[in-house]
Write a protein that holds these residues in place. Structure first.
Motif, PDB file in Angstrom:
ATOM      1  N   ASP A  20       5.548 -16.879  -1.878  1.00  0.00           N
ATOM      2  CA  ASP A  20       5.508 -17.183  -3.303  1.00  0.00           C
ATOM      3  C   ASP A  20       4.609 -16.212  -4.085  1.00  0.00           C
ATOM      4  O   ASP A  20       4.374 -16.386  -5.270  1.00  0.00           O
ATOM      5  CB  ASP A  20       5.007 -18.622  -3.503  1.00  0.00           C
ATOM      6  N   GLN A  21       4.116 -15.197  -3.421  1.00  0.00           N
ATOM      7  CA  GLN A  21       3.165 -14.264  -4.029  1.00  0.00           C
ATOM      8  C   GLN A  21       3.821 -13.384  -5.095  1.00  0.00           C
ATOM      9  O   GLN A  21       4.907 -12.862  -4.897  1.00  0.00           O
ATOM     10  CB  GLN A  21       2.571 -13.371  -2.931  1.00  0.00           C
ATOM     11  N   LYS A  22       3.124 -13.202  -6.202  1.00  0.00           N
ATOM     12  CA  LYS A  22       3.609 -12.330  -7.271  1.00  0.00           C
ATOM     13  C   LYS A  22       3.018 -10.940  -7.112  1.00  0.00           C
ATOM     14  O   LYS A  22       1.928 -10.772  -6.576  1.00  0.00           O
ATOM     15  CB  LYS A  22       3.226 -12.902  -8.632  1.00  0.00           C
ATOM     16  N   ALA A  23       3.726  -9.954  -7.604  1.00  0.00           N
ATOM     17  CA  ALA A  23       3.293  -8.566  -7.484  1.00  0.00           C
ATOM     18  C   ALA A  23       2.640  -8.043  -8.763  1.00  0.00           C
ATOM     19  O   ALA A  23       2.304  -6.870  -8.843  1.00  0.00           O
ATOM     20  CB  ALA A  23       4.485  -7.689  -7.121  1.00  0.00           C
ATOM     21  N   ASN A  24       2.420  -8.897  -9.736  1.00  0.00           N
ATOM     22  CA  ASN A  24       1.901  -8.460 -11.034  1.00  0.00           C
ATOM     23  C   ASN A  24       0.620  -7.639 -10.921  1.00  0.00           C
ATOM     24  O   ASN A  24       0.506  -6.559 -11.510  1.00  0.00           O
ATOM     25  CB  ASN A  24       1.637  -9.666 -11.938  1.00  0.00           C
ATOM     26  N   ASP A  25      -0.360  -8.161 -10.176  1.00  0.00           N
ATOM     27  CA  ASP A  25      -1.632  -7.453 -10.077  1.00  0.00           C
ATOM     28  C   ASP A  25      -1.512  -6.155  -9.290  1.00  0.00           C
ATOM     29  O   ASP A  25      -2.239  -5.192  -9.554  1.00  0.00           O
ATOM     30  CB  ASP A  25      -2.699  -8.359  -9.465  1.00  0.00           C
ATOM     31  N   ALA A  26      -0.600  -6.096  -8.332  1.00  0.00           N
ATOM     32  CA  ALA A  26      -0.393  -4.856  -7.584  1.00  0.00           C
ATOM     33  C   ALA A  26       0.133  -3.767  -8.518  1.00  0.00           C
ATOM     34  O   ALA A  26      -0.282  -2.607  -8.441  1.00  0.00           O
ATOM     35  CB  ALA A  26       0.577  -5.081  -6.431  1.00  0.00           C
ATOM     36  N   VAL A  27       1.011  -4.136  -9.427  1.00  0.00           N
ATOM     37  CA  VAL A  27       1.547  -3.177 -10.394  1.00  0.00           C
ATOM     38  C   VAL A  27       0.446  -2.760 -11.372  1.00  0.00           C
ATOM     39  O   VAL A  27       0.302  -1.580 -11.699  1.00  0.00           O
ATOM     40  CB  VAL A  27       2.765  -3.768 -11.142  1.00  0.00           C
ATOM     41  N   LYS A  28      -0.359  -3.716 -11.812  1.00  0.00           N
ATOM     42  CA  LYS A  28      -1.481  -3.392 -12.702  1.00  0.00           C
ATOM     43  C   LYS A  28      -2.437  -2.414 -12.029  1.00  0.00           C
ATOM     44  O   LYS A  28      -2.926  -1.483 -12.654  1.00  0.00           O
ATOM     45  CB  LYS A  28      -2.244  -4.653 -13.097  1.00  0.00           C
ATOM     46  N   LEU A  29      -2.706  -2.631 -10.741  1.00  0.00           N
ATOM     47  CA  LEU A  29      -3.609  -1.753 -10.001  1.00  0.00           C
ATOM     48  C   LEU A  29      -3.092  -0.323  -9.965  1.00  0.00           C
ATOM     49  O   LEU A  29      -3.859   0.631 -10.090  1.00  0.00           O
ATOM     50  CB  LEU A  29      -3.802  -2.272  -8.571  1.00  0.00           C
ATOM     51  N   ALA A  30      -1.803  -0.171  -9.818  1.00  0.00           N
ATOM     52  CA  ALA A  30      -1.210   1.159  -9.731  1.00  0.00           C
ATOM     53  C   ALA A  30      -1.476   1.996 -10.983  1.00  0.00           C
ATOM     54  O   ALA A  30      -1.576   3.215 -10.911  1.00  0.00           O
ATOM     55  CB  ALA A  30       0.295   1.053  -9.496  1.00  0.00           C
ATOM     56  N   PHE A  31      -1.632   1.327 -12.110  1.00  0.00           N
ATOM     57  CA  PHE A  31      -1.823   2.044 -13.371  1.00  0.00           C
ATOM     58  C   PHE A  31      -3.206   1.830 -13.975  1.00  0.00           C
ATOM     59  O   PHE A  31      -3.451   2.174 -15.125  1.00  0.00           O
ATOM     60  CB  PHE A  31      -0.734   1.627 -14.364  1.00  0.00           C
ATOM     61  N   LEU A  32      -4.122   1.292 -13.192  1.00  0.00           N
ATOM     62  CA  LEU A  32      -5.480   1.027 -13.647  1.00  0.00           C
ATOM     63  C   LEU A  32      -6.241   2.342 -13.828  1.00  0.00           C
ATOM     64  O   LEU A  32      -6.197   3.220 -12.971  1.00  0.00           O
ATOM     65  CB  LEU A  32      -6.196   0.155 -12.603  1.00  0.00           C
ATOM     66  N   GLU A  38     -13.552  -2.132 -12.691  1.00  0.00           N
ATOM     67  CA  GLU A  38     -14.185  -3.407 -12.352  1.00  0.00           C
ATOM     68  C   GLU A  38     -13.188  -4.568 -12.349  1.00  0.00           C
ATOM     69  O   GLU A  38     -13.457  -5.625 -11.788  1.00  0.00           O
ATOM     70  CB  GLU A  38     -15.354  -3.716 -13.296  1.00  0.00           C
ATOM     71  N   GLU A  39     -12.021  -4.385 -12.927  1.00  0.00           N
ATOM     72  CA  GLU A  39     -10.992  -5.432 -12.958  1.00  0.00           C
ATOM     73  C   GLU A  39     -10.399  -5.718 -11.574  1.00  0.00           C
ATOM     74  O   GLU A  39      -9.779  -6.767 -11.361  1.00  0.00           O
ATOM     75  CB  GLU A  39      -9.869  -5.057 -13.924  1.00  0.00           C
ATOM     76  N   ILE A  40     -10.589  -4.810 -10.646  1.00  0.00           N
ATOM     77  CA  ILE A  40     -10.042  -4.979  -9.293  1.00  0.00           C
ATOM     78  C   ILE A  40     -10.541  -6.274  -8.657  1.00  0.00           C
ATOM     79  O   ILE A  40      -9.785  -6.975  -7.976  1.00  0.00           O
ATOM     80  CB  ILE A  40     -10.375  -3.762  -8.397  1.00  0.00           C
ATOM     81  N   ASP A  41     -11.798  -6.616  -8.904  1.00  0.00           N
ATOM     82  CA  ASP A  41     -12.376  -7.818  -8.295  1.00  0.00           C
ATOM     83  C   ASP A  41     -11.656  -9.098  -8.705  1.00  0.00           C
ATOM     84  O   ASP A  41     -11.684 -10.087  -7.974  1.00  0.00           O
ATOM     85  CB  ASP A  41     -13.857  -7.930  -8.643  1.00  0.00           C
ATOM     86  N   GLN A  42     -11.014  -9.104  -9.853  1.00  0.00           N
ATOM     87  CA  GLN A  42     -10.317 -10.294 -10.322  1.00  0.00           C
ATOM     88  C   GLN A  42      -8.821 -10.288  -9.978  1.00  0.00           C
ATOM     89  O   GLN A  42      -8.111 -11.242 -10.293  1.00  0.00           O
ATOM     90  CB  GLN A  42     -10.464 -10.450 -11.846  1.00  0.00           C
ATOM     91  N   MET A  43      -8.347  -9.254  -9.337  1.00  0.00           N
ATOM     92  CA  MET A  43      -6.921  -9.140  -9.037  1.00  0.00           C
ATOM     93  C   MET A  43      -6.561  -9.845  -7.726  1.00  0.00           C
ATOM     94  O   MET A  43      -7.339  -9.849  -6.785  1.00  0.00           O
ATOM     95  CB  MET A  43      -6.504  -7.679  -8.946  1.00  0.00           C
ATOM     96  N   ASP A  44      -5.383 -10.416  -7.702  1.00  0.00           N
ATOM     97  CA  ASP A  44      -4.842 -11.036  -6.499  1.00  0.00           C
ATOM     98  C   ASP A  44      -3.893 -10.019  -5.867  1.00  0.00           C
ATOM     99  O   ASP A  44      -2.780  -9.806  -6.346  1.00  0.00           O
ATOM    100  CB  ASP A  44      -4.100 -12.318  -6.855  1.00  0.00           C
ATOM    101  N   LEU A  45      -4.345  -9.382  -4.812  1.00  0.00           N
ATOM    102  CA  LEU A  45      -3.594  -8.286  -4.198  1.00  0.00           C
ATOM    103  C   LEU A  45      -3.025  -8.653  -2.827  1.00  0.00           C
ATOM    104  O   LEU A  45      -2.701  -7.775  -2.030  1.00  0.00           O
ATOM    105  CB  LEU A  45      -4.486  -7.044  -4.093  1.00  0.00           C
ATOM    106  N   ARG A  46      -2.851  -9.944  -2.557  1.00  0.00           N
ATOM    107  CA  ARG A  46      -2.313 -10.359  -1.251  1.00  0.00           C
ATOM    108  C   ARG A  46      -0.899  -9.854  -1.013  1.00  0.00           C
ATOM    109  O   ARG A  46      -0.488  -9.674   0.129  1.00  0.00           O
ATOM    110  CB  ARG A  46      -2.341 -11.878  -1.119  1.00  0.00           C
TER     111      ARG A  46
END
Length: 110
Positions: A20-32, A38-46
């Motif tokens: 059920d995992q979403k990829a939203n934060d993984a995509v955000k990380l790619a363009f961070l 510092e936003e990495i700490d709040q991202m769900d990257l499972r």
């Protein structure tokens, strides 16, 4: 040490979360940008298994296989106790092997 029921419940819970995992934060990380690192700490990257940024601006993202997680959940549910028991014994054996456990043998999962 976890008993068989605890192992089973833990693995099922983790498989359900991965499926059920979403990829939203993984995509955000790619363009961070570096300014927002510092936003990495709040991202769900499972869901993320691999991220590559190339010098030409291209980005490669590899995510967990949700279909495989769902297949494993269905397989465990349909096989009932016998198949699930075999799966969890193999999983525990594999974990002991990685953690330097006493026997280190891995049982094949069928």
């Amino acid at each position: 040490m976890k008993n068989e029921r605890q192992w089973r419940d833990d693995v099922l819970r983790r498989l359900e979360r991965l499926a059920d995992q979403k990829a939203n934060d993984a995509v955000k990380l790619a363009f961070l940008t570096e300014e927002r690192i510092e936003e990495i700490d709040q991202m769900d990257l499972r869901a993320l298994t691999e991220l590559k940024r190339h010098g030409n601006g291209a980005v490669e993202i590899k995510l967990i296989d949700k279909v495989l997680a769902l297949e494993k959940l269905c397989e465990i549910a349909h096989k009932g106790g016998d198949g699930a028991e075999h799966f969890f014994r193999a999983l525990e054996s594999s974990a002991r092997g990685r953690d330097g456990g006493q026997d280190g043998e891995q049982e094949e999962i069928k």
